[in-house]
Design an enzyme around this catalytic site. Structure first.
Site, PDB file in Angstrom:
ATOM      1  N   LYS A 123     -85.322  17.818  -2.214  1.00  0.00           N
ATOM      2  CA  LYS A 123     -84.534  18.549  -2.991  1.00  0.00           C
ATOM      3  C   LYS A 123     -84.750  19.820  -3.616  1.00  0.00           C
ATOM      4  O   LYS A 123     -84.021  19.615  -4.949  1.00  0.00           O
ATOM      5  CB  LYS A 123     -82.789  17.802  -3.034  1.00  0.00           C
ATOM      6  CG  LYS A 123     -81.850  17.319  -2.083  1.00  0.00           C
ATOM      7  CD  LYS A 123     -80.954  16.083  -1.881  1.00  0.00           C
ATOM      8  CE  LYS A 123     -79.980  17.410  -2.941  1.00  0.00           C
ATOM      9  NZ  LYS A 123     -78.731  17.954  -1.636  1.00  0.00           N
TER      10      LYS A 123
HETATM   11  C1  LIG Z   1     -79.527  20.434   3.083  1.00  0.00           C
HETATM   12  C2  LIG Z   1     -78.581  19.176   3.250  1.00  0.00           C
HETATM   13  N1  LIG Z   1     -78.945  18.104   4.140  1.00  0.00           N
HETATM   14  C3  LIG Z   1     -78.836  16.520   4.315  1.00  0.00           C
HETATM   15  C4  LIG Z   1     -77.635  16.261   3.950  1.00  0.00           C
HETATM   16  C5  LIG Z   1     -77.188  15.477   3.564  1.00  0.00           C
HETATM   17  O1  LIG Z   1     -78.099  14.469   2.568  1.00  0.00           O
HETATM   18  P1  LIG Z   1     -77.486  13.298   1.857  1.00  0.00           P
HETATM   19  O2  LIG Z   1     -76.758  11.927   3.141  1.00  0.00           O
HETATM   20  O3  LIG Z   1     -78.591  12.341   1.441  1.00  0.00           O
HETATM   21  O4  LIG Z   1     -76.386  13.697   0.816  1.00  0.00           O
HETATM   22  C6  LIG Z   1     -77.668  17.733   2.068  1.00  0.00           C
HETATM   23  C7  LIG Z   1     -77.014  17.473   0.744  1.00  0.00           C
HETATM   24  O5  LIG Z   1     -77.985  16.726  -0.144  1.00  0.00           O
HETATM   25  C8  LIG Z   1     -78.282  18.515   1.637  1.00  0.00           C
HETATM   26  O6  LIG Z   1     -78.467  19.304   1.153  1.00  0.00           O
END
Ligand SMILES: Cc1ncc(COP(=O)(O)O)c(C=O)c1O
Length: 311
Positions: free
Chosen positions: A154
């Site tokens: 991230k």
């Molecule tokens: C691009 C992206 N994909 C998927 C997710 C979903 O991830 P998570 O379930 O860990 O929040 C997120 C959010 O964090 C995201 O920013």
């Protein structure tokens, strides 16, 4: 109610946590963030922080990629976060935002010879996609390849891609964008993973289709298998399969589990919330609020006074 931040290794009121305009991360996107939910349970008078450890494990993996050396261990990061939420004392759903970043006030595109730092703050935050069923478009913006910027970390800089897609969707009167991979398979939403229901099974893109490996995604796969006996297949998904799936939904810490009613002006199923989607949505809500005893190990209580803390 005031919010606090853990900033420069101490707890301070949120409005006092400021960084300088020359901070490296601000200029070059050299930071990593997490989004963690604290879910309020009024009966227990408790905030349950959902899968806290897994979020910090993902952050630390990203730090390794981005050569960010944090001054805290995984256990310390978890302890700091629980202490912060307890200090804030909110009695509603909250969102916790940790950021690990290149903190040197120095210019120059690089990852080496820079200091690193960490902060975290918590704010009240209700629904992210503020609709019961989302209307989506396939974005003209594609997810970057792992050799461009790794989507499995991230990294703040990568979110320029997500922001382009989200705003394109919203300015065209849709709720969310679905991005494709560089070679044209379905990848993910701007802040969510995506699932289809095809012939009674869940189908979702694999890691190599340029997705973030979502913690909600992992949660839903486990709940579907263990509680509903529904298997998940991770495989590349073609764009047109989006239109013909029986059900479709998105998952994410911010968005929870949001049903998708329509993609590119085509109804998904009958355009209503599908049976499997509805069951998973209910299950997920129970689990994240500490109402499902089998999954309490995923819920870290923030307030010591609650009897549930003793479990
Ligand atoms: C691009 C992206 N994909 C998927 C997710 C979903 O991830 P998570 O379930 O860990 O929040 C997120 C959010 O964090 C995201 O920013």
């Amino acid at each position: 109610m005031p919010s606090y931040a853990f900033f420069h290794k101490e707890f301070v009121p949120l409005e006092e946590a400021k960084i300088g305009i020359m901070t490296h991360a601000l200029h070059y996107g050299t930071a990593l963030f997490e989004g963690i939910r604290g879910n309020w349970n009024p009966e227990h008078e408790q905030i349950y922080i959902f899968r806290l450890r897994e979020h910090y494990e993902r952050l630390l993996n990203g730090c390794h990629v981005m050569k960010i050396d944090l001054p805290h261990t995984l256990d310390e990061l978890c302890r700091i976060t629980v202490a912060l939420v307890e200090m804030c004392g909110f009695q509603e759903d909250i969102y916790i935002r940790p950021l690990a970043y290149k903190s040197s006030e120095a210019l120059g595109v690089r990852l080496h010879d820079l200091d690193s730092d960490f902060f975290v703050f918590a704010i009240p935050w209700g629904r992210y996609l503020d609709v019961d069923k989302a209307r989506c478009i396939v974005s003209s913006w594609r997810r970057p390849d792992d050799n461009v910027i790794p989507p499995q970390a991230k990294i703040t800089g990568i979110y320029a891609n997500n922001a382009l897609a989200k705003t394109e969707a919203v300015e065209n009167n849709y709720d969310e964008a679905i991005m494709l991979s560089p070679v044209g398979y379905v990848s993910e939403g701007s802040g969510e993973n995506i699932f289809l229901v095809i012939d009674g099974k869940l189908v979702t893109p694999p890691g190599y289709n340029n997705i973030l490996m979502g913690i909600t995604r992992n949660t839903v796969i486990e709940l579907a298998q263990k509680e509903l006996g529904v298997e998940t297949i991770e495989r590349p998904i073609s764009r047109s399969e989006l239109y013909t799936a029986q059900e479709c939904f998105m998952t994410g810490t911010a968005a929870h589990l949001t049903p998708i009613a329509e993609i590119d002006q085509r109804k998904i199923g009958d355009g209503e919330i599908g049976k499997i989607t509805r069951k998973l949505q209910k299950l997920y809500q129970d689990v994240i609020r500490g109402n499902h005893p089998k999954y309490l190990h995923w819920c870290t209580p923030a307030y010591k006074k609650s009897p549930v803390t003793e479990i």
